[in-house]
Enzyme design. Structure first.
Site, mmCIF file in Angstrom:
data_model
loop_
_atom_site.group_PDB
_atom_site.id
_atom_site.type_symbol
_atom_site.label_atom_id
_atom_site.label_comp_id
_atom_site.label_asym_id
_atom_site.label_seq_id
_atom_site.Cartn_x
_atom_site.Cartn_y
_atom_site.Cartn_z
ATOM 1 N N GLU A 159 0.820 -1.214 0.000
ATOM 2 C CA GLU A 159 0.000 0.000 0.000
ATOM 3 C C GLU A 159 0.853 1.263 0.000
ATOM 4 O O GLU A 159 0.376 2.361 0.290
ATOM 5 C CB GLU A 159 -0.953 -0.026 1.210
ATOM 6 C CG GLU A 159 -1.837 -1.259 1.260
ATOM 7 C CD GLU A 159 -3.229 -1.074 0.654
ATOM 8 O OE1 GLU A 159 -3.770 0.026 0.710
ATOM 9 O OE2 GLU A 159 -3.772 -2.073 0.123
ATOM 10 N N HIS A 225 -4.230 1.662 7.660
ATOM 11 C CA HIS A 225 -2.845 1.958 7.270
ATOM 12 C C HIS A 225 -2.121 2.479 8.509
ATOM 13 O O HIS A 225 -2.727 3.143 9.361
ATOM 14 C CB HIS A 225 -2.797 3.057 6.196
ATOM 15 C CG HIS A 225 -3.263 2.644 4.841
ATOM 16 N ND1 HIS A 225 -4.073 3.440 4.052
ATOM 17 C CD2 HIS A 225 -3.028 1.526 4.118
ATOM 18 C CE1 HIS A 225 -4.304 2.831 2.903
ATOM 19 N NE2 HIS A 225 -3.687 1.660 2.921
ATOM 20 N N CYS A 342 -2.870 11.306 3.836
ATOM 21 C CA CYS A 342 -3.216 10.374 2.744
ATOM 22 C C CYS A 342 -3.125 11.063 1.396
ATOM 23 O O CYS A 342 -2.866 10.414 0.379
ATOM 24 C CB CYS A 342 -4.654 9.876 2.884
ATOM 25 S SG CYS A 342 -5.000 9.012 4.404
HETATM 26 O O1 SUG Z 1 -7.853 2.852 0.655
HETATM 27 N N1 SUG Z 1 -10.616 5.017 0.874
HETATM 28 C C1 SUG Z 1 -9.172 4.832 0.883
HETATM 29 C C2 SUG Z 1 -8.535 5.789 1.856
HETATM 30 C C3 SUG Z 1 -7.030 5.773 1.736
HETATM 31 C C4 SUG Z 1 -6.370 6.570 2.798
HETATM 32 N N2 SUG Z 1 -4.983 6.546 2.621
HETATM 33 C C5 SUG Z 1 -4.065 6.516 3.621
HETATM 34 N N3 SUG Z 1 -4.399 6.215 4.848
HETATM 35 N N4 SUG Z 1 -2.829 6.706 3.292
HETATM 36 C C6 SUG Z 1 -8.806 3.382 1.230
HETATM 37 O O2 SUG Z 1 -9.466 2.798 2.087
HETATM 38 C C7 SUG Z 1 -12.848 4.682 0.003
HETATM 39 C C8 SUG Z 1 -13.562 4.600 -1.333
HETATM 40 C C9 SUG Z 1 -15.051 4.422 -1.202
HETATM 41 O O3 SUG Z 1 -15.504 3.760 -0.258
HETATM 42 O O4 SUG Z 1 -15.789 4.952 -2.073
HETATM 43 C C10 SUG Z 1 -11.355 4.486 -0.092
HETATM 44 O O5 SUG Z 1 -10.868 3.867 -1.023
#
Ligand code: SUG
Length: 411
Positions: A159, A225, A342
């Site tokens: 990731e 994460h 993020c």
């Molecule tokens: O991968 N949310 C992302 C958020 C990523 C956050 N990134 C870090 N923490 N670096 C994920 O979970 C939600 C999309 C939706 O539900 O429509 C989403 O993909």
């Protein structure tokens, strides 16, 4: 010019929507089905970029990926389920998941290495990396200074920078790289596999890497994460006490590798793990300002939570290494589990070696904001996902952006 940290934020794409796609990401699950506001979301993100630029910091951006992903839909026989929403997701906005970055002073060949993240745990994210790596190869085309790697094989989930921290005396000095992985077996997926982290460290030619297990309790509480519970910058690690499976062993290993490390541990008695995850306090940008002071750019949601505010007031009043706290509004991204950290990929490099079309100044931010204001949809309702008229709007908006910033080749 010396090496500096450049933050590359993902511009929120015109198809930004809430589809509840990410198991273990509590914000995504709780907002699934809500209407979204892509134009406001992108403008909030641009305001954050403008804010950091005004602090005197180097700022870049990455363009949204092509959505809906027609090849993915066709390969699945045109699904009508959540998989259709996956093809529309604007999740590439969270560029902390675009790649893992090892700056030149840490690597065997003296180049900055980037490995695109395969993001295989979630279908909607697994379709990002091929387009991401194409964009990375344009931005970091100077092979005297950069090496861009394809994602590691999909059998090992990776990731990217969200599970990677770098500590060094200062950005341009050789550093230690901390890879945080999860072990499967809990209620939610452990998205980062240890073998993926080790492969990235080998690809980058790192000599000083630590591999640290994330606390299973943190994953179970919604820290999908590591960057939801810890953030590092130069010599400072700011972490919740329940971030790592073996906190004391982790701190000792960091201090052995980097004797000048300062570790700021927030105890659960001050901020519970639940409040840390709900507020996204640690999903902050910990930045070194041109004055040498460190500032923590936090989501407004964290500032609004009394326990967090009390802790931060005490921290600023004390003599700790973090001297300023700067709240920003990235509410539209937050509702999908994406805070200030993020939204950015950190690259330590000489800006003169980066393709200038990915770097920002106030005029370029204004140019992008103008395209967003004119072409991004104002609102997307769940029932709109799949409509051909909306697909056309989304494609045209992205094409208008790429033309304005002269990046047509990333289409
Ligand atoms: O991968 N949310 C992302 C958020 C990523 C956050 N990134 C870090 N923490 N670096 C994920 O979970 C939600 C999309 C939706 O539900 O429509 C989403 O993909």
């Amino acid at each position: 010019m010396p090496l500096v940290e450049i933050n590359f934020d993902g511009l929120v794409g015109p198809s930004h929507n809430y589809a509840g796609l990410s198991l273990g990401n509590l914000a995504s699950a709780s907002h699934g089905g809500d209407p979204s506001y892509p134009r406001a979301a992108a403008l909030q993100g641009l305001d954050k970029m403008r804010h950091n630029l005004a602090l005197g910091l180097a700022q870049g951006f990455f363009a949204p990926l092509p959505r809906p992903d027609q090849a993915f839909l066709a390969a699945l026989g045109d699904p009508q389920t959540n998989l259709r929403a996956a093809a529309w997701s604007a999740s590439a906005m969270w560029t902390a998941n675009a790649a893992t970055v090892s700056p030149a002073p840490d690597t065997a060949d003296g180049r900055c290495h980037l490995t695109a993240a395969n993001l295989v745990t979630m279908p909607h994210r697994s379709i990002e990396w091929a387009d991401t790596v194409r964009q990375l190869r344009v931005a970091f085309a100077d092979t005297a200074h950069f090496a861009v790697h394809d994602a590691v094989p999909a059998c090992f989930g990776d990731e990217g920078a969200a599970n990677h921290m770098r500590m060094a005396a200062h950005h341009g000095a050789p550093g230690i790289e901390l890879f945080v992985y999860g072990k499967p077996g809990g209620p939610y997926p452990a998205r980062q596999h240890e073998q993926a982290s080790r492969a990235v460290a080998r690809l980058h030619g790192l000599t000083r890497a630590l591999f640290i297990e994330q606390s299973p309790d943190a994953i179970a509480a919604g820290a999908f994460h590591n960057d939801v519970v810890a953030v590092a910058n130069e010599g400072v690690l700011f972490t919740h006490e329940q971030a790592f499976a073996d906190p004391e062993g982790t701190y000792a290993a960091i201090r052995a590798a980097l004797p000048e490390a300062e570790i700021v541990v927030v105890p659960a008695s001050a901020i519970s793990l639940t409040d840390a995850i709900k507020s996204y306090l640690f999903n902050a940008q910990l930045l070194t300002l041109p004055t040498g002071e460190m500032a923590l750019v936090i989501p407004g949601e964290a500032w609004a939570m009394p326990a967090v505010r009390a802790y931060l007031d005490g921290m600023i009043a004390s003599n700790g290494p973090i001297r300023r706290v700067l709240p920003v509004d990235v509410r539209q991204s937050m509702a999908n589990g994406g805070g200030p950290a993020c939204l950015r990929l950190r690259v330590v490099a000489d800006p003169a070696t980066v393709d200038p079309r990915f770097l920002l100044d106030p005029a370029r931010i204004a140019l992008i904001a103008d395209v967003v204001a004119k072409t991004w949809p104002e609102q997307i309702d769940p029932a709109d996902i799949g409509r051909e008229s909306l697909a056309t709007t989304v494609r045209n908006a992205r094409a208008a952006l790429l033309e304005a910033v002269e990046l047509q080749e990333v289409i």
